[in-house]
Design an enzyme around this catalytic site. Structure first.
Site, mmCIF file in Angstrom:
data_model
loop_
_atom_site.group_PDB
_atom_site.id
_atom_site.type_symbol
_atom_site.label_atom_id
_atom_site.label_comp_id
_atom_site.label_asym_id
_atom_site.label_seq_id
_atom_site.Cartn_x
_atom_site.Cartn_y
_atom_site.Cartn_z
ATOM 1 N N PHE A 1 58.200 -8.694 41.705
ATOM 2 C CA PHE A 1 59.643 -8.584 41.932
ATOM 3 C C PHE A 1 60.374 -7.906 40.787
ATOM 4 O O PHE A 1 61.470 -7.368 40.962
ATOM 5 C CB PHE A 1 60.237 -9.971 42.213
ATOM 6 C CG PHE A 1 60.473 -10.835 41.002
ATOM 7 C CD1 PHE A 1 61.721 -10.885 40.400
ATOM 8 C CD2 PHE A 1 59.472 -11.637 40.493
ATOM 9 C CE1 PHE A 1 61.962 -11.692 39.299
ATOM 10 C CE2 PHE A 1 59.693 -12.449 39.402
ATOM 11 C CZ PHE A 1 60.941 -12.487 38.794
ATOM 12 N N LYS A 2 59.765 -7.889 39.599
ATOM 13 C CA LYS A 2 60.419 -7.263 38.445
ATOM 14 C C LYS A 2 60.654 -5.768 38.654
ATOM 15 O O LYS A 2 61.518 -5.165 38.014
ATOM 16 C CB LYS A 2 59.573 -7.472 37.188
ATOM 17 C CG LYS A 2 59.151 -8.918 36.908
ATOM 18 C CD LYS A 2 60.320 -9.807 36.593
ATOM 19 C CE LYS A 2 59.887 -11.240 36.347
ATOM 20 N NZ LYS A 2 59.232 -11.454 35.072
ATOM 21 N N ASP A 3 59.888 -5.144 39.558
ATOM 22 C CA ASP A 3 60.058 -3.705 39.798
ATOM 23 C C ASP A 3 61.453 -3.366 40.315
ATOM 24 O O ASP A 3 61.961 -2.266 40.059
ATOM 25 C CB ASP A 3 59.026 -3.208 40.818
ATOM 26 C CG ASP A 3 57.615 -3.149 40.257
ATOM 27 O OD1 ASP A 3 57.454 -2.782 39.081
ATOM 28 O OD2 ASP A 3 56.671 -3.478 40.999
#
Length: 452
Positions: free
Chosen positions: A109-111
């Site tokens: 999800f950090k992308d």
């Protein structure tokens, strides 16, 4: 739109300055001076694509950026996701949904935030002509996403601290096998909290920060939080209309940034019912929401390593709002916590938050049970979200692709979970650097390897 520090001892700044600094000069975290009311916009935004929704949302916050330039940066940020919807919602049953946040370049999800932050930094360098040194700390996924969001950006040197031996081998390979000569994965002996504490102290040295062109990629950077707000709103629209305001968002979290983004969106008027904070055995946040006491414990390595955290850096933003936006109270609370390792809130009200805790044995059991029941494979962090679900509809945020944790998946299931991008890393050389988790050692390394 201006941005203020949670500690209230520096003047307000514009969006670009808040992004460039990451941490405010007084040691606080930036927040918008006022939060916009999104209620009048909800109907108009309902049918927007993910990039269009992100553009509309950020236009309210990045008011100092050229509008066309902002739109172009956002469009570029979501071109490397492998699903047409960017953040698809998967239905498991009539009352259970999963928001898949693992379709970006590093399968986490950090992308969503770091692809965009990389483009913000590129624009900043183009405007100022000044190179930057990006410093971050990771418990697993942030480092890889930061590195891949900054690859190919001229004028950027990237330094990522991580606890050696406490992240998954594939998470480490995503950071250490890039082949880029401006990327420095820094392995430390200790925990993520040790890395994060040293990193924050480095940022508090403003003379060094100016010397090195220091910028932040951790979720102390407000751009990270704002970018994550968008997928909450996008998924809200993709729930059945009759369920939207009845659905609890269940968020596996360690550093509190992911769930904070949704909570801020709720404060902006989006009618989300509530949030379930799902922790692993490192349960400082679960204990807080159960007892009203925020107290340090020992970090116990787990099969969900990205949540092996005790000091949740974004919690200071929550404190700011919970204490009536009073920076004097924030400073006092943070000082008490720093000196004693705990703080008990008077008349603590969790509001729309609830919480759960899952240990390693529970994670393995959940992975097996979810696959048996729904023919769906979840990674060990997402598995924590399935514990003690609240009544009514639930949307669980799937924070990483299961292929990043093959050993855990293989122990729970007779299913081969792989991904081509991860398989390709296994043949590449690992390049990492060992540093002591002290501000002095980190600054010395960065000076030695800074941009010419």
């Amino acid at each position: 739109m201006q941005y203020i520090s949670t500690r209230g001892q520096v003047p307000p700044v514009d969006f670009s300055t808040a992004v460039a600094h990451g941490l405010a000069p007084d040691g606080g975290l930036y927040l918008p001076e006022t939060l916009p009311d999104l209620k009048p916009k909800l109907a108009d935004w309902a049918d927007l694509s993910y990039p269009q929704l992100c553009d509309a949302f950020f236009s309210l916050f990045a008011t100092d950026l050229d509008r066309a330039e902002l739109s172009a940066m956002i469009e570029r940020s979501y071109q490397n996701f492998d699903h047409a919807e960017i953040a698809p919602v998967r239905k498991l049953s009539d009352s259970l949904y999963v928001l898949e946040l693992f379709h970006g370049p590093t399968l986490a999800f950090k992308d969503f935030a770091l692809q965009l932050l990389g483009n913000f930094y590129e624009a900043q360098i183009a405007r100022t002509g000044k190179p930057i040194s990006v410093l971050g700390a990771t418990s697993g996924d942030t480092g890889a996403a930061a590195i891949h969001g900054l690859l190919g950006k001229k004028g950027v040197r990237t330094f990522i601290l991580y606890p050696d031996g406490r992240i998954s081998p594939l998470q480490e390979r995503q950071m250490t096998c890039t082949g880029a000569d401006n990327v420095f994965p820094l392995a430390i002996k200790g925990s993520f909290d040790d890395a994060q504490a040293a990193m924050k102290t480095v940022f508090e040295d403003r003379e060094f920060a100016d010397e090195i062109g220091l910028s932040a990629v951790n979720s102390i950077n407000l751009a990270r939080i704002l970018a994550q707000c968008v997928y909450y709103l996008y998924s809200f629209y993709r729930l059945p209309a009759a369920l939207r305001e009845q659905t609890t968002f269940v968020v596996p979290t360690g550093n509190f940034g992911n769930v904070l983004a949704g909570w801020l969106l709720q404060r902006m008027g989006v009618p989300i019912k509530g949030f379930r904070v799902a922790t692993n055995q490192n349960d400082i946040l679960h204990r807080l929401f159960q007892t009203g006491t925020y107290a340090l414990g020992d970090v116990a390595p787990s099969v969900a390593p990205s949540m092996d955290i005790q000091v949740a850096s974004n919690f200071e933003r929550f404190i700011y709002y919970a204490e009536g936006c009073d920076p004097d109270k924030v400073r006092a609370i943070m000082q008490t916590f720093k000196s004693s390792g705990q703080y008990t809130f008077e008349n603590f009200d969790p509001g729309t938050f609830s919480s759960s805790r899952t240990d390693d044995a529970g994670i393995a059991s959940i992975i097996s049970e979810v696959y048996r029941k729904y023919s769906y494979v979840v990674d060990p962090h997402t598995a924590c979200g399935f514990t003690d679900l609240p009544e009514g509809p639930n949307l669980i945020l799937a924070t990483a692709h299961p292929a990043k944790f093959p050993d855990t998946i293989a122990e729970a299931l007779s299913v081969d979970s792989t991904h081509p991008s991860l398989e390709a890393l296994k043949a590449k050389e690992v390049v990492k650097h060992f540093v002591e988790p002290t501000p002095e050692a980190i600054k010395a390394f960065m000076r030695e390897h800074k941009q010419a």
